[in-house]
Design an enzyme around this catalytic site. Sequence first.
Site, PDB file in Angstrom:
ATOM      1  CE  LYS A  24      -2.925  -8.631  -3.616  1.00 39.00           C
ATOM      2  NZ  LYS A  24      -3.485  -7.408  -2.486  1.00 39.00           N
TER       3      LYS A  24
ATOM      4  CB  CYS B  29      10.381  -0.697   3.360  1.00 36.96           C
ATOM      5  SG  CYS B  29      11.327  -0.563   1.672  1.00 36.96           S
TER       6      CYS B  29
ATOM      7  CG  PHE C 133      -0.421   0.166   2.489  1.00 33.77           C
ATOM      8  CD1 PHE C 133       0.001   1.685   2.910  1.00 33.77           C
ATOM      9  CD2 PHE C 133       0.109  -0.559   3.302  1.00 33.77           C
ATOM     10  CE1 PHE C 133       0.413   1.770   4.129  1.00 33.77           C
ATOM     11  CE2 PHE C 133       0.592  -0.308   4.699  1.00 33.77           C
ATOM     12  CZ  PHE C 133       0.974   1.008   4.968  1.00 33.77           C
TER      13      PHE C 133
ATOM     14  CD  GLU D 209      -6.111  -5.913   0.818  1.00 34.77           C
ATOM     15  OE1 GLU D 209      -6.022  -6.410   1.580  1.00 34.77           O
ATOM     16  OE2 GLU D 209      -5.092  -5.897  -0.113  1.00 34.77           O
TER      17      GLU D 209
END
Length: 502
Positions: A178, A286, A154, A181
């Site tokens: 993918k 990160c 995300f 969401e």
Amino acid sequence: MIDLATTTVPHWIGGGRHSSASARTAPVFDPAIGVQTKSVVLADVDDVEVAVSAAAGAFPGWAKTSIARRQGVLFAFRELLNARKHELAEIITGEHGKVIGDATGEIQRGLEVVELATGFPHLTKGAFSENVSTGVDVYSVREPLGVVAIISPFNFPAMVPLWFVPVAIAAGNSVVLKPSEKDPSAALWLAELWKEAGLPDGVFNVLNGDKSAVDGLIRHPKVEAVSFVGSTPIAQYIYENSAKVGKRVQAFGGAKNHMLVLADADLDLVADQAINAGYGSAGERCMAISVVLALEPVADRLVAKLRERIGRLRVGDGRRGTDMGPLVTAEHREKVASYIDLAAADGATVVVDGRNPSVDGEPGGFWLGPTLLDDVPVTSRAYTEEIFGPVLSVVRVGSFEEGVELINSGRFGNGTAIFTNDGGAARRFQQEVEVGMIGINLPIPVPVAYYSFGGAKGSLFGDAKAYGAQGFDFFTKEKTITSRWLDPARHGGIDLGFPQND
């Protein structure tokens, strides 16, 4: 005003928006107002099959497409993305919450990889050796793998896909992406841009979903390789389960990045860079610096400089010219805030408390202001675990050696930095520290596109890093051909001995 709450984000499969029969959806929020603006369809087993089948059907034609034509698509995509990146930045800010400038910056770093990928003929060419033995030539070729799955996080809804997708496509593969969401719309926007650039239908597909979609992709027999960026537990899960069924896999996990500040460092530079690296994107990176290891002689002065600079930061809606936006969800905001509670209970000093910030934005936003902790015990979970939010911890150390030992004793090895004016100390640091990406007097050492991105230890599972030469190696397979064209006048006859070069 359009009621965006009725908008549903679909899949993109086979060159267009795909309507799913799945009844499962997930909410998508605008974090700056704390309101659901969209829903995203979550894939079921049938959706996974449709997406992979579309990619598999498109692969043979794309793999056989000439280098010149593939390169033309990449150049067109680069031009479109560069011209319209402001559109994508607004989408990112609306769903992730990071400020517009930061969103634009992530797209720019993704563009660097697109530009690298336009030069793929050099990175995918083989080698040739003539007459290695009498009348024998050896050469190699690099070929695409087939269908590859890319699972992105995300926090970088555009940059991370752009680190992998252009490389995979340039090499001749077809892709199923993918996205998270939590902020899926950027992926759909990129899909439309690839189509506009002339990419054949089915070469790039977007499959929205959660763990069910991930499991479906990593278990699907037609998916040849999996790339993942996210938390360490999920990275390890994806690596182990993908490798178990024979897939090529690279999985990038979490981090706890330290900045070691020596006594001779320029403390104004250190303070500025620690603020930038600790609070950019609300700490949801990160590569964020989350721990400052300050040598005792400079620790008090450095903490004072950090506190003063934090006081200047404006927190609020990223569309209003603020410095830092909200966290991505209410749940994540509460999780990050719990680490502040934990640190205080463990004896840390809360120098700046961001739990009730003053903001330029709606009161319902997922706000957590910049937080500064001092004297954080290294036994506290606030030190050992990845917080992934705007919480900067100061740990005081007595020596260079103590600082390096703390860095090396952690389970992560993503990024680190040293600030010093001593070249010998910097050289020793880069040799002794057990971390994949190292900065010297800069805090976020994300390599440029023609090098490769990746950490060590619990931050990277698998051998291949992202983009650069290693990225192209990951998305291709090598064939080596040994060739001899016989001279009818010099037939060698029968010889059962092991072949020798002569």
